[in-house]
Enzyme design. Structure first.
Site, PDB file in Angstrom:
ATOM      1  N   MET A 140       0.835  -1.172   0.000  1.00 23.70           N
ATOM      2  CA  MET A 140       0.000   0.000   0.000  1.00 23.70           C
ATOM      3  C   MET A 140       0.877   1.231   0.000  1.00 23.70           C
ATOM      4  O   MET A 140       1.151   1.777   1.045  1.00 23.70           O
ATOM      5  CB  MET A 140      -0.908  -0.029   1.231  1.00 23.70           C
ATOM      6  CG  MET A 140      -2.021   0.976   1.253  1.00 23.70           C
ATOM      7  SD  MET A 140      -1.725   2.747   1.202  1.00 23.70           S
ATOM      8  CE  MET A 140      -0.640   3.068   2.534  1.00 23.70           C
ATOM      9  N   PRO A 141       1.375   1.608  -1.139  1.00 18.69           N
ATOM     10  CA  PRO A 141       2.135   2.857  -1.167  1.00 18.69           C
ATOM     11  C   PRO A 141       1.239   4.084  -1.042  1.00 18.69           C
ATOM     12  O   PRO A 141       0.104   4.099  -1.501  1.00 18.69           O
ATOM     13  CB  PRO A 141       2.806   2.836  -2.546  1.00 18.69           C
ATOM     14  CG  PRO A 141       2.748   1.419  -2.986  1.00 18.69           C
ATOM     15  CD  PRO A 141       1.499   0.857  -2.381  1.00 18.69           C
TER      16      PRO A 141
END
Length: 135
Positions: free
Chosen positions: A1-2
């Site tokens: 989850m950037p």
């Protein structure tokens, strides 16, 4: 989850900004195999003269169309995975009209304890979310 921050000089259309964001997102999805809905971007426009991105001694000039990216993500990916991501982002942004010399990217890693998606809980630690695989 950037979490991705995208900073640009004001003047691009909403359509161009969306294309830049989508190109970066698709590159991350393709390279890191994250879910499509793990899409967290902050796009910020700055008045002319408020973004400074020189060549760091590499011998090229950037234009006023520089796109500065910061990617905040889970630690643990290999150097090769990161380099592959950088190349894919370069290719994707080139496809929406951003010149290679106008792409500047900083990559910041952290751990599952460093994220909350709301409600005051670290969902990776509580088990509400699975910690993303890093390869």
């Amino acid at each position: 989850m950037p979490l991705v921050r995208i900073d640009v000089t004001a003047g691009r259309s909403p359509k161009e900004l969306q294309a830049i964001s989508q190109a970066v997102h698709e590159a991350i999805v393709d390279e890191y195999r994250i879910p499509e809905r793990d899409y967290f971007h902050i796009l910020t426009e700055h008045p002319a003269g408020q973004l400074v991105a020189q060549d760091a001694g590499l011998g090229f000039e950037r234009s006023d169309a520089v796109v500065m990216l910061q990617i905040f993500t889970q630690r643990g990916r290999s150097v090769e995975a990161k380099q592959s991501l950088y190349a894919r982002i370069h290719e994707a942004l080139g496809g929406v009209g951003v010149a290679g010399e106008d792409i500047f990217l900083g990559y910041v890693e952290n751990g599952p304890e460093d994220w909350t998606f709301g409600f005051g809980r670290a969902q990776y630690l509580t088990g509400e979310l699975k910690v993303p695989a890093t390869s």
